[in-house]
Scaffold this motif. Structure first.
Motif, mmCIF file in Angstrom:
data_model
loop_
_atom_site.group_PDB
_atom_site.id
_atom_site.type_symbol
_atom_site.label_atom_id
_atom_site.label_comp_id
_atom_site.label_asym_id
_atom_site.label_seq_id
_atom_site.Cartn_x
_atom_site.Cartn_y
_atom_site.Cartn_z
ATOM 1 N N PRO A 34 0.841 -1.206 0.000
ATOM 2 C CA PRO A 34 0.000 0.000 0.000
ATOM 3 C C PRO A 34 0.873 1.252 0.000
ATOM 4 C CG PRO A 34 0.078 -0.944 2.209
ATOM 5 C CD PRO A 34 0.832 -1.887 1.311
ATOM 6 N N ILE A 35 0.791 2.041 -1.062
ATOM 7 C CA ILE A 35 1.589 3.260 -1.120
ATOM 8 C C ILE A 35 0.701 4.458 -1.434
ATOM 9 C CG2 ILE A 35 3.551 1.900 -1.973
ATOM 10 C CD1 ILE A 35 3.265 3.470 -4.631
ATOM 11 N N ALA A 36 1.161 5.620 -0.982
ATOM 12 C CA ALA A 36 0.471 6.878 -1.262
ATOM 13 C C ALA A 36 1.489 7.857 -1.825
ATOM 14 C CB ALA A 36 -0.150 7.449 0.010
ATOM 15 N N VAL A 37 1.190 8.403 -2.972
ATOM 16 C CA VAL A 37 2.040 9.427 -3.566
ATOM 17 C C VAL A 37 1.508 10.773 -3.103
ATOM 18 C CG1 VAL A 37 2.853 10.474 -5.710
ATOM 19 C CG2 VAL A 37 2.493 8.005 -5.583
ATOM 20 N N GLY A 38 2.391 11.595 -2.549
ATOM 21 C CA GLY A 38 1.933 12.898 -2.080
ATOM 22 C C GLY A 38 2.784 13.421 -0.959
ATOM 23 N N GLY A 39 2.115 14.090 -0.010
ATOM 24 C CA GLY A 39 2.816 14.746 1.084
ATOM 25 C C GLY A 39 3.466 13.773 2.041
ATOM 26 N N SER A 40 4.166 14.312 3.002
ATOM 27 C CA SER A 40 4.824 13.479 4.006
ATOM 28 C C SER A 40 3.778 12.847 4.910
ATOM 29 C CB SER A 40 5.766 14.334 4.852
ATOM 30 O OG SER A 40 5.027 15.291 5.591
ATOM 31 N N GLY A 57 -9.325 2.068 2.304
ATOM 32 C CA GLY A 57 -10.087 3.315 2.284
ATOM 33 C C GLY A 57 -9.262 4.550 2.013
ATOM 34 N N VAL A 58 -7.999 4.370 1.654
ATOM 35 C CA VAL A 58 -7.136 5.512 1.322
ATOM 36 C C VAL A 58 -7.508 6.014 -0.070
ATOM 37 C CG1 VAL A 58 -4.769 6.305 0.981
ATOM 38 C CG2 VAL A 58 -5.280 4.618 2.759
ATOM 39 N N ARG A 59 -7.719 7.317 -0.201
ATOM 40 C CA ARG A 59 -8.148 7.907 -1.465
ATOM 41 C C ARG A 59 -7.352 9.179 -1.759
ATOM 42 N NH1 ARG A 59 -10.093 3.679 -1.702
ATOM 43 N NH2 ARG A 59 -12.244 3.022 -2.066
ATOM 44 N N SER A 60 -7.328 9.574 -3.018
ATOM 45 C CA SER A 60 -6.691 10.840 -3.383
ATOM 46 C C SER A 60 -7.458 11.990 -2.745
ATOM 47 C CB SER A 60 -6.664 11.012 -4.902
ATOM 48 O OG SER A 60 -7.975 11.018 -5.422
ATOM 49 N N ALA A 61 -6.732 13.075 -2.462
ATOM 50 C CA ALA A 61 -7.267 14.282 -1.814
ATOM 51 C C ALA A 61 -7.494 14.088 -0.311
ATOM 52 C CB ALA A 61 -8.541 14.766 -2.481
ATOM 53 N N MET A 62 -7.173 12.903 0.219
ATOM 54 C CA MET A 62 -7.293 12.648 1.657
ATOM 55 C C MET A 62 -6.041 13.166 2.370
ATOM 56 S SD MET A 62 -7.766 8.898 3.477
ATOM 57 C CE MET A 62 -9.453 8.708 2.903
ATOM 58 N N SER A 64 -2.821 13.215 4.659
ATOM 59 C CA SER A 64 -1.863 12.145 4.936
ATOM 60 C C SER A 64 -2.083 11.544 6.317
ATOM 61 C CB SER A 64 -0.432 12.694 4.834
ATOM 62 O OG SER A 64 -0.181 13.178 3.541
ATOM 63 N N VAL A 65 -2.464 12.375 7.269
ATOM 64 C CA VAL A 65 -2.691 11.902 8.642
ATOM 65 C C VAL A 65 -3.837 10.897 8.675
ATOM 66 C CG1 VAL A 65 -3.392 12.591 10.964
ATOM 67 C CG2 VAL A 65 -1.773 14.013 9.688
ATOM 68 N N LEU A 66 -4.950 11.240 8.005
ATOM 69 C CA LEU A 66 -6.096 10.329 7.975
ATOM 70 C C LEU A 66 -5.758 9.055 7.207
ATOM 71 C CD1 LEU A 66 -9.024 9.666 8.527
ATOM 72 C CD2 LEU A 66 -9.674 11.027 6.519
ATOM 73 N N ALA A 67 -5.000 9.202 6.121
ATOM 74 C CA ALA A 67 -4.615 8.029 5.326
ATOM 75 C C ALA A 67 -3.811 7.050 6.169
ATOM 76 C CB ALA A 67 -3.804 8.473 4.107
ATOM 77 N N LYS A 68 -2.905 7.580 6.974
ATOM 78 C CA LYS A 68 -2.073 6.733 7.836
ATOM 79 C C LYS A 68 -2.906 6.048 8.917
ATOM 80 C CE LYS A 68 2.050 5.192 9.027
ATOM 81 N NZ LYS A 68 2.843 4.316 8.133
ATOM 82 N N LYS A 69 -3.936 6.729 9.386
ATOM 83 C CA LYS A 69 -4.825 6.125 10.380
ATOM 84 C C LYS A 69 -5.587 4.953 9.769
ATOM 85 C CE LYS A 69 -5.649 10.171 13.314
ATOM 86 N NZ LYS A 69 -6.670 11.173 13.751
ATOM 87 N N LYS A 70 -5.967 5.084 8.515
ATOM 88 C CA LYS A 70 -6.718 4.029 7.848
ATOM 89 C C LYS A 70 -5.832 2.839 7.491
ATOM 90 C CE LYS A 70 -10.486 6.738 5.826
ATOM 91 N NZ LYS A 70 -11.586 5.875 6.316
ATOM 92 N N CYS A 71 -4.544 3.125 7.224
ATOM 93 C CA CYS A 71 -3.626 2.051 6.829
ATOM 94 C C CYS A 71 -2.281 2.272 7.511
ATOM 95 C CB CYS A 71 -3.465 2.033 5.310
ATOM 96 S SG CYS A 71 -2.317 0.772 4.722
ATOM 97 N N ALA A 72 -2.056 1.556 8.589
ATOM 98 C CA ALA A 72 -0.835 1.737 9.379
ATOM 99 C C ALA A 72 0.427 1.398 8.592
ATOM 100 C CB ALA A 72 -0.909 0.883 10.653
ATOM 101 N N GLU A 73 0.312 0.497 7.600
ATOM 102 C CA GLU A 73 1.474 0.072 6.819
ATOM 103 C C GLU A 73 1.699 0.938 5.577
ATOM 104 O OE1 GLU A 73 3.359 -2.378 8.048
ATOM 105 O OE2 GLU A 73 1.919 -2.376 9.724
#
Length: 363
Positions: A34-40, A57-62, A64-73
């Motif tokens: 699981p990877i996210a391109v974007g901010g730190s 549940g990680v989506r674009s425009a989310m 980074s803090v919320l994305a990390k909460k949804k996916c710890a890895e």
């Protein structure tokens, strides 16, 4: 009831998780993760998420803090836009092998009018399959496609069999498809409009179709005619190969929230330098200056001013930035600042009528 031809053949190609897929293509260690391109991880916004991340549940425009909460890895990757542009050009070259009528919407999606095509192929469905196969062969990336009689229906169709699939909405299927479509999926229906439509009992295309043009004009203004036509499969928007750019902008999310207006001005100066470079590189200039302010509570405010002459250099537009910043006191801490120049200096677009013929969409 069926629509009456002649019909166009429009393909909408949408790359699958483009930015994230490019990163996984170039770095084997990221594949299947699981990877996210974007901010730190601490700040910023997700620009793109891999399908592995989307399962959480990680989506674009989310954020980074919320994305990390949804996916710890979740693994955060810095964007490499020059690389994405390079791959996008390879993909665009594939489109142009079939038609010169290519309208890019972004680096990872485009409309292609193949009503008359360079391969003299009858089936738009077959053309879409070939395009997707060539993209994979040349870039190693997968794409999805939608095929139909207009841009709207083709774009909706491209999302149905994602990832790495395609869907054709044949002319005989368009009206039934649109009647079943949730109202939120229609172009021009945002959250506020959807609530208003729901209040009138409009939840899908079939509900929308029950209302007259005068009713829609009265309740939805200039958009009324658009809603009336689009649900009936009527869309006159052509595929424009030279899509006119409407604005040029730059923005920055900060590692820590800022509260000092003088510090904000300093940051805006840095953003202004970048914006000047982009304006010069793209050979654009405009009359409207907009400052975007996103606060720590994620609410956003914009402040704009239009002048009677065109602006391109920071020395010319930055005094307006200062004026906009100080026109109203900022009472909350700020996490993002941006500047956009719009109302650009474009010559009037020359439009020509396109040829409409009836073709087999699929065999």
């Amino acid at each position: 009831m069926e629509l009456q031809g002649p019909f166009k053949k429009i393909i909408h190609v949408d790359m699958d998780a483009f930015y994230a897929s490019v990163e996984q293509l170039d770095d084997e260690s990221l594949r299947g993760k699981p990877i996210a391109v974007g901010g730190s991880e601490q700040r910023g916004v997700v620009a793109a998420a891999s399908y592995e991340a989307r399962k959480f549940g990680v989506r674009s425009a989310m954020s980074s803090v919320l994305a990390k909460k949804k996916c710890a890895e979740l693994i955060f990757v810095k964007p490499r836009f020059e690389r994405y542009k390079e791959v996008s050009q390879q993909i665009r070259a594939v489109f142009l092998e079939y038609s010169d009528l290519v309208e890019p919407l972004s680096l990872d999606e485009a409309f292609i009018d193949v009503t008359v095509n360079k391969k003299n192929m009858e089936s738009a469905n077959d053309i879409a399959k070939e395009i997707r196969a060539k993209i994979f062969e040349r870039t190693g990336l997968t794409a999805s496609a939608g095929i139909s009689i207009n841009k709207f229906t083709a774009k909706i169709a491209s999302d149905i069999n994602k990832p790495n699939g395609q869907k054709t909405i044949h002319p005989s299927q368009v009206l039934d498809f649109l009647e079943k479509l949730p109202i939120r999926k229609f172009f021009g229906v945002g959250e506020a409009t959807a609530k208003k439509m729901n209040a009138w009992g409009i939840f899908n295309g079939r509900d929308l179709k029950q209302h007259t043009l005068p009713f829609l004009n009265q309740n939805f203004g200039k958009s009324g005619a658009h809603f009336y036509n689009i649900v009936r499969g009527i869309q006159h928007s052509t595929v424009k190969p030279d899509r006119v750019r409407k604005s040029v902008g730059a923005e920055r999310t900060f590692e820590q929230n800022i509260t000092s207006e003088s510090f904000m001005l300093e940051k805006l100066n840095d953003i202004g330098i970048e914006l000047e470079k982009r304006l010069i590189k793209s050979k654009n200039k405009g009359k409207t200056v907009t400052v975007k302010i996103k606060f720590s509570d994620f609410t956003t405010q914009t402040r704009s001013k239009t002048v009677n002459h065109f602006l391109q250099l920071k020395a010319d537009f930055f005094p307006i930035i200062e004026e906009l910043l100080y026109q109203e006191e900022i009472k909350k801490s700020v996490r993002l600042l941006g500047i956009t120049i719009s109302n650009l200096d474009h010559e009037e677009e020359q439009q020509s009528e396109s040829i409409q013929l009836k073709f087999a969409f699929y065999r």
